[in-house]
Design a protein around this motif. Structure first.
Motif, PDB file in Angstrom:
ATOM      1  N   GLU A 204       0.836  -1.214   0.000  1.00 19.36           N
ATOM      2  CA  GLU A 204       0.000   0.000   0.000  1.00 19.36           C
ATOM      3  C   GLU A 204       0.868   1.259   0.000  1.00 19.36           C
ATOM      4  O   GLU A 204       0.514   2.276  -0.613  1.00 19.36           O
ATOM      5  CB  GLU A 204      -0.900  -0.032   1.240  1.00 19.36           C
ATOM      6  N   LEU A 205       2.025   1.186   0.674  1.00 19.88           N
ATOM      7  CA  LEU A 205       2.943   2.326   0.733  1.00 19.88           C
ATOM      8  C   LEU A 205       3.785   2.469  -0.536  1.00 19.88           C
ATOM      9  O   LEU A 205       4.607   3.376  -0.642  1.00 19.88           O
ATOM     10  CB  LEU A 205       3.862   2.195   1.954  1.00 19.88           C
ATOM     11  N   GLY A 206       3.596   1.543  -1.475  1.00 25.20           N
ATOM     12  CA  GLY A 206       4.261   1.663  -2.772  1.00 25.20           C
ATOM     13  C   GLY A 206       5.542   0.873  -2.926  1.00 25.20           C
ATOM     14  O   GLY A 206       6.243   0.992  -3.942  1.00 25.20           O
ATOM     15  N   TYR A 207       5.858   0.036  -1.939  1.00 22.26           N
ATOM     16  CA  TYR A 207       7.082  -0.763  -2.042  1.00 22.26           C
ATOM     17  C   TYR A 207       6.867  -1.956  -2.972  1.00 22.26           C
ATOM     18  O   TYR A 207       5.802  -2.584  -2.966  1.00 22.26           O
ATOM     19  CB  TYR A 207       7.504  -1.300  -0.675  1.00 22.26           C
ATOM     20  N   GLU A 208       7.914  -2.281  -3.743  1.00 18.85           N
ATOM     21  CA  GLU A 208       7.974  -3.573  -4.416  1.00 18.85           C
ATOM     22  C   GLU A 208       8.658  -4.481  -3.413  1.00 18.85           C
ATOM     23  O   GLU A 208       9.735  -4.143  -2.895  1.00 18.85           O
ATOM     24  CB  GLU A 208       8.809  -3.449  -5.689  1.00 18.85           C
TER      25      GLU A 208
ATOM     26  N   LYS B 148      14.082  -3.206  -3.956  1.00 18.68           N
ATOM     27  CA  LYS B 148      15.079  -2.308  -4.565  1.00 18.68           C
ATOM     28  C   LYS B 148      16.301  -2.099  -3.682  1.00 18.68           C
ATOM     29  O   LYS B 148      17.426  -2.060  -4.171  1.00 18.68           O
ATOM     30  CB  LYS B 148      14.433  -0.957  -4.884  1.00 18.68           C
ATOM     31  N   THR B 149      16.105  -1.954  -2.395  1.00 17.54           N
ATOM     32  CA  THR B 149      17.226  -1.589  -1.504  1.00 17.54           C
ATOM     33  C   THR B 149      17.667  -2.710  -0.555  1.00 17.54           C
ATOM     34  O   THR B 149      18.741  -2.623   0.033  1.00 17.54           O
ATOM     35  CB  THR B 149      16.838  -0.381  -0.630  1.00 17.54           C
ATOM     36  N   GLY B 150      16.832  -3.733  -0.387  1.00 14.56           N
ATOM     37  CA  GLY B 150      17.145  -4.787   0.575  1.00 14.56           C
ATOM     38  C   GLY B 150      16.811  -4.414   2.009  1.00 14.56           C
ATOM     39  O   GLY B 150      17.135  -5.151   2.940  1.00 14.56           O
ATOM     40  N   GLU B 151      16.132  -3.277   2.224  1.00 20.24           N
ATOM     41  CA  GLU B 151      15.745  -2.870   3.580  1.00 20.24           C
ATOM     42  C   GLU B 151      14.727  -3.856   4.148  1.00 20.24           C
ATOM     43  O   GLU B 151      13.801  -4.279   3.454  1.00 20.24           O
ATOM     44  CB  GLU B 151      15.125  -1.465   3.540  1.00 20.24           C
TER      45      GLU B 151
ATOM     46  N   THR C  77      20.355  -4.637   5.971  1.00 16.43           N
ATOM     47  CA  THR C  77      19.833  -5.096   4.674  1.00 16.43           C
ATOM     48  C   THR C  77      19.803  -6.616   4.675  1.00 16.43           C
ATOM     49  O   THR C  77      20.322  -7.265   5.593  1.00 16.43           O
ATOM     50  CB  THR C  77      20.730  -4.626   3.518  1.00 16.43           C
ATOM     51  N   GLU C  78      19.214  -7.173   3.621  1.00 16.84           N
ATOM     52  CA  GLU C  78      19.159  -8.631   3.509  1.00 16.84           C
ATOM     53  C   GLU C  78      20.561  -9.250   3.509  1.00 16.84           C
ATOM     54  O   GLU C  78      20.789 -10.325   4.052  1.00 16.84           O
ATOM     55  CB  GLU C  78      18.363  -9.041   2.258  1.00 16.84           C
TER      56      GLU C  78
END
Length: 464
Positions: A367-371, A402-405, A432-433
């Motif tokens: 919902e917040l727009g994250y892939e 995108k960032t691994g967060e 991160t991952e």
């Protein structure tokens, strides 16, 4: 003119208020705290702590019934509800005394009484000995909250209970209705169901534990139903007809209304902030939905702060404590104050099985727009879980593709309320991952599932 002057006055000595007072004292402030009932507040006396003591008794009782599984013998298994409650109250009393000791150690002046604010820099306290007039440029409201009462569902302490009645039950329920499936409702449902009550849980939302990730809610529902609970979702208790020995509930679900009989009802339909009697209206403090409105640093006005349950969700003791620390540091003029953000705070529910989470659910992240990249690992794939006889559970992780967060982590199963802190620290350190995948988790531990759930999100899972 106030009789006594302080740098900071805290109203309410729960986990937000007493921690705020201690931190203020540590920073050299002259601090007073006002409490009208119990040092330690609801959490310590009537919430977090005594419920966990009771749930521990239920857990041991449950394990005793499983003795044969572990090659053990246990005959004549039973319980003494009065003794269970007595232990719970003794645990709360011990910690209540501890808070009193902490106030003394930190030289915080304690006033037992009812507080009101005649003006923005004054607190009037009605005590047994009369009225004390206190002054301070900084006042912290930490008055907490109480159980919400819906019309027609009000507790009476006999057949319809709130959390206080459920902690000191006048009888053992045989047929129990729990209204509300948040943490409080589910914990009491779990406790009484384990001790043998035929338990029905009614939830107005489309799933139980509605703040949790949908997969965790679904898993929990299956486990509770296996334990014999009846779960009614998208259901509303319209009415309770009370008599001496039973309560008849009118429950509407799917457009149909049915009448069901119970001997006990527990109402756990949320909480409302303790805003009354303080004089907030005169001070221009904004109150919405029974909670004080604040900015991101808990400021409710000039020199006025509100923390913990009073300031709104999430209604968690550890959130209140950290807000208390943040406010004390602001008052003391620190310039390195760490802001408390709701999405960094873990939620823990001590039902059977336990539930714990931090950060965004999968639905919220999208919902917040994250892939997102999502990983799962089941307890059945973990050696320690199998050795413990705790094979029912799941760990779920959610990452920004995108960032691994690490965006969120969600767990259900044995001891997950202890495990979740690993992900909490990870989020705090902006891990991160890659960091998590390169971390060596000890074997054999339940924590290895946390590693595998990360690996699974990136198609590297080993043990399933």
């Amino acid at each position: 003119m106030a009789d006594q002057q302080f740098d900071m006055i805290v109203i309410g000595a729960g986990p937000g208020g007493y921690v705020c007072a201690i931190r203020g004292a540590q920073l050299g402030l002259k601090v007073a705290i006002v409490e009208r009932e119990h040092m330690g507040g609801i959490c310590l006396n009537w919430g977090c702590i005594p419920t966990k003591a009771m749930l521990r008794s239920a857990e041991v009782f449950h394990l005793m019934h499983r003795a044969k599984e572990f090659g053990l013998k246990a005959d004549g298994i039973g319980y003494d509800l009065d003794a269970v409650v007595k232990r719970s109250r003794a645990v709360a009393k011990q910690l209540n005394s501890g808070v009193k000791g902490l106030m003394k150690k930190n030289k915080v002046t304690v006033f037992m009484g009812e507080a009101s604010l005649p003006s923005k820099d004054r607190v009037s306290v009605k005590t047994d000995k009369g009225t004390e007039e206190l002054g301070a440029k900084n006042i912290v409201l930490a008055t907490g909250a109480r159980a919400r009462e819906l019309p027609g569902l009000e507790p009476d302490g006999k057949r319809v209970w709130n959390y206080k009645h459920a902690l000191q039950p006048p009888h053992m329920p045989k047929k129990l209705l729990v209204i509300g499936s948040g943490a409080i409702g589910i914990e009491f449902a779990s406790f009484y169901n384990t001790l043998g009550a035929e338990t029905t849980v009614v939830e107005v939302m489309d799933r139980i534990l509605p703040v949790e990730d949908a997969e965790i809610s679904a898993f929990a529902k299956k486990q509770f139903e296996k334990q014999g609970m009846k779960i009614m979702q998208k259901a509303i208790v319209q009415k309770l007809d009370r008599s001496e020995d039973k309560v008849t509930a009118e429950i509407e679900t799917g457009g149909k209304t049915e009448r069901m009989e119970f001997d006990t009802v527990i109402s756990a339909v949320g909480i409302v902030g303790n805003t009354e009697g303080l004089g907030l209206e005169k001070l221009g403090v904004k109150v919405e939905k029974a909670h004080v409105v604040t900015d991101e640093y808990c400021r409710a006005g000039e020199g006025l702060y509100a923390i913990g349950d009073l300031a709104g969700a999430p209604w968690l003791a550890h959130k209140a404590s950290h807000e208390g620390v943040m406010v004390a540091e602001l008052v003391a003029g620190r310039n390195d104050v760490h802001q408390v953000k709701a999405e960094t705070i873990a939620g823990c529910t001590y039902c059977q099985p336990q539930v714990a989470s931090v950060g965004w659910t999968e639905a919220k992240a999208k919902e917040l727009g994250y892939e997102v990249k999502v990983g799962h690992f089941p307890f059945i794939g973990n050696g320690k879980a199998i050795a413990l006889g705790e094979q029912e559970g799941l760990v779920k992780t959610i990452f920004d593709a995108k960032t691994g967060e690490l965006l969120g982590a969600h767990m259900i199963g044995a001891e997950v309320t202890e495990l979740i802190q690993g992900y909490v620290v990870g989020r705090q350190l902006e891990t991160t991952e890659e960091d998590l995948m390169n971390t060596v988790f000890p074997h054999p531990t339940l924590s290895e599932m946390m590693h595998e759930a990360v690996l699974d999100a990136y198609d590297r899972v080993v043990h399933i």
